[in-house]
Design an enzyme around this catalytic site. Structure first.
Site, PDB file in Angstrom:
ATOM      1  N   LYS A   1     -12.884  -6.346  -8.118  1.00 30.41           N
ATOM      2  CA  LYS A   1     -13.744  -5.660  -7.580  1.00 30.41           C
ATOM      3  C   LYS A   1     -14.083  -4.290  -8.160  1.00 30.41           C
ATOM      4  CE  LYS A   1     -14.707  -7.048  -2.774  1.00 30.41           C
ATOM      5  NZ  LYS A   1     -14.584  -6.789  -1.469  1.00 30.41           N
TER       6      LYS A   1
ATOM      7  N   LYS B   1      -7.058 -12.264 -11.939  1.00 27.07           N
ATOM      8  CA  LYS B   1      -8.407 -12.676 -11.393  1.00 27.07           C
ATOM      9  C   LYS B   1      -9.500 -11.597 -11.666  1.00 27.07           C
ATOM     10  CE  LYS B   1      -6.777 -12.832  -7.127  1.00 27.07           C
ATOM     11  NZ  LYS B   1      -6.914 -13.097  -5.581  1.00 27.07           N
TER      12      LYS B   1
ATOM     13  N   LYS C   1       1.016  -1.248  -0.072  1.00 27.46           N
ATOM     14  CA  LYS C   1       0.039   0.101  -0.062  1.00 27.46           C
ATOM     15  C   LYS C   1       0.914   1.089   0.033  1.00 27.46           C
ATOM     16  CE  LYS C   1      -4.092  -2.302   1.792  1.00 27.46           C
ATOM     17  NZ  LYS C   1      -4.614  -2.869   2.974  1.00 27.46           N
TER      18      LYS C   1
END
Ligand code: TRP
Length: 336
Positions: free
Chosen positions: A198, A195, A113
């Site tokens: 979201k 993958k 992050k």
């Protein structure tokens, strides 16, 4: 015998998709009869990366509605919003005194992050695993259904719980990551890259909120090739992915037919028609997603019902959390 306590948190960022369904939500639904489950929406955690909260409320409602639409039963489990359980924040405070800057800085997710948002390396980001540990041990959980990427956080949660017990006396059982072993299902993006996601790669991801036409369009565009060159070939991963999805949403007969077609094909004699396969898969996917999408939409259109569910979850979540917090305050000696 008392059922084992399970906790898991769901981050309210972005729309839920097929990978979330088969990777996480379906397992939650399976666990709700056998365990004493506490599931929650991790809205405090999302502040570490999303300080702008304009979208947050809708995301929280959506994630609750979609989980219930997938079969999570708020009568059977405690399903709550993290920020409705202030006991978590107090426990987080005590755990912060037992966690060290050095170990937090070494966390893989933290380093990642920092790379992604160098302009906002806040203390909440650094102590993300401490808050996660508080989420888990506030319910004195022993099992935490999470993916591989969360294993380091679970190890840290165990360390913090253990340190607390060692310093102040035994309050917490040690929590472990939990999954249904070999049945872990990974669904790739329809373009064959990575993958389902979201937020990124939206055309290659089937969201539980996609309408029928959009689902058809996405599946018809999924990556394929000219077909196998020899009988019983190994499937390229993007083809395997179509079969994986077919196995999840189509009938056994349908799957068997396309498996047989694939295995009997050879160059110059390609029996499997990926166009037909995708058409069939698209229809079965539409039938699979439709009731989930409609149930979630019904709930979202019914704020009274949603609020009732959220309140009920908060009551259930706080009952055990406040018990734990009393034990914690007594152990630390903050009982005047
Ligand atoms: N960190 C988890 C994730 O990224 C979300 C989460 C927050 C969580 N608190 C938790 C998961 C407690 C399990 C238990 O998905």
């Amino acid at each position: 015998m008392e059922k084992e306590v399970v906790v898991s948190g769901i981050r309210p960022t972005g729309f839920l998709h097929l990978g979330n369904y088969f990777g996480a939500m379906r397992n939650y639904v399976r666990m709700q009869d056998d365990f004493n489950c506490y599931f929650f929406v991790a809205n405090w955690h999302s502040l570490t990366t999303h300080p702008d909260t304009r979208e947050l409320k809708n995301s929280v409602y959506r994630v609750i509605a979609e989980n219930i639409a997938c079969g999570l039963d708020p009568q059977k489990v405690a399903f709550y919003v993290q920020s409705d359980i202030p006991e978590i924040a107090e426990l987080y405070l005590y755990l912060n005194m037992l966690s060290y800057k050095g170990e937090l800085e070494k966390t893989v997710t933290f380093k990642e992050k920092v790379r992604l948002q160098p302009e906002n390396v806040n203390a909440g980001l650094l102590t993300y695993p401490v808050l996660q540990a508080a989420d888990i041990i506030i319910q004195r959980a022993v099992k935490v259904p999470v993916g591989k990427d969360q294993e380091q956080h679970l190890e840290m949660a165990r360390n913090f719980a253990d340190r607390f017990n060692y310093r102040y006396g035994d309050v917490f059982p040690l929590p472990y990551a939990f999954n249904y072993g070999d049945e872990l299902i990974r669904i790739m993006g329809l373009d064959g890259n990575g993958k389902m996601s979201k937020s990124e790669n939206q055309n290659a991801t089937i969201y539980l909120a996609d309408d029928d036409e959009l689902i058809r369009k996405k599946i018809m565009k999924a990556k394929t090739d000219q077909g196998p060159e020899t009988p019983d070939s190994v499937k390229p991963d993007y083809i395997q992915n179509l079969f994986t999805m077919m196995k999840l949403v189509s009938s056994a007969d349908t799957l068997a037919k396309f498996e047989a077609d694939f295995n009997a094909s050879s160059q110059g004699n390609c029996i499997i028609r990926y166009g037909d396969m995708k058409k069939q898969l698209a229809e079965d996917m539409v039938q699979f997603v439709k009731p989930i999408r409609e149930k979630a939409a019904d709930l979202l259109a019914n704020p009274d019902e949603l609020h009732r569910i959220i309140k009920q979850g908060a009551d259930k979540g706080r009952a055990r959390a406040s018990e734990t917090l009393t034990m914690v305050r007594n152990a630390v000696g903050l009982n005047y």
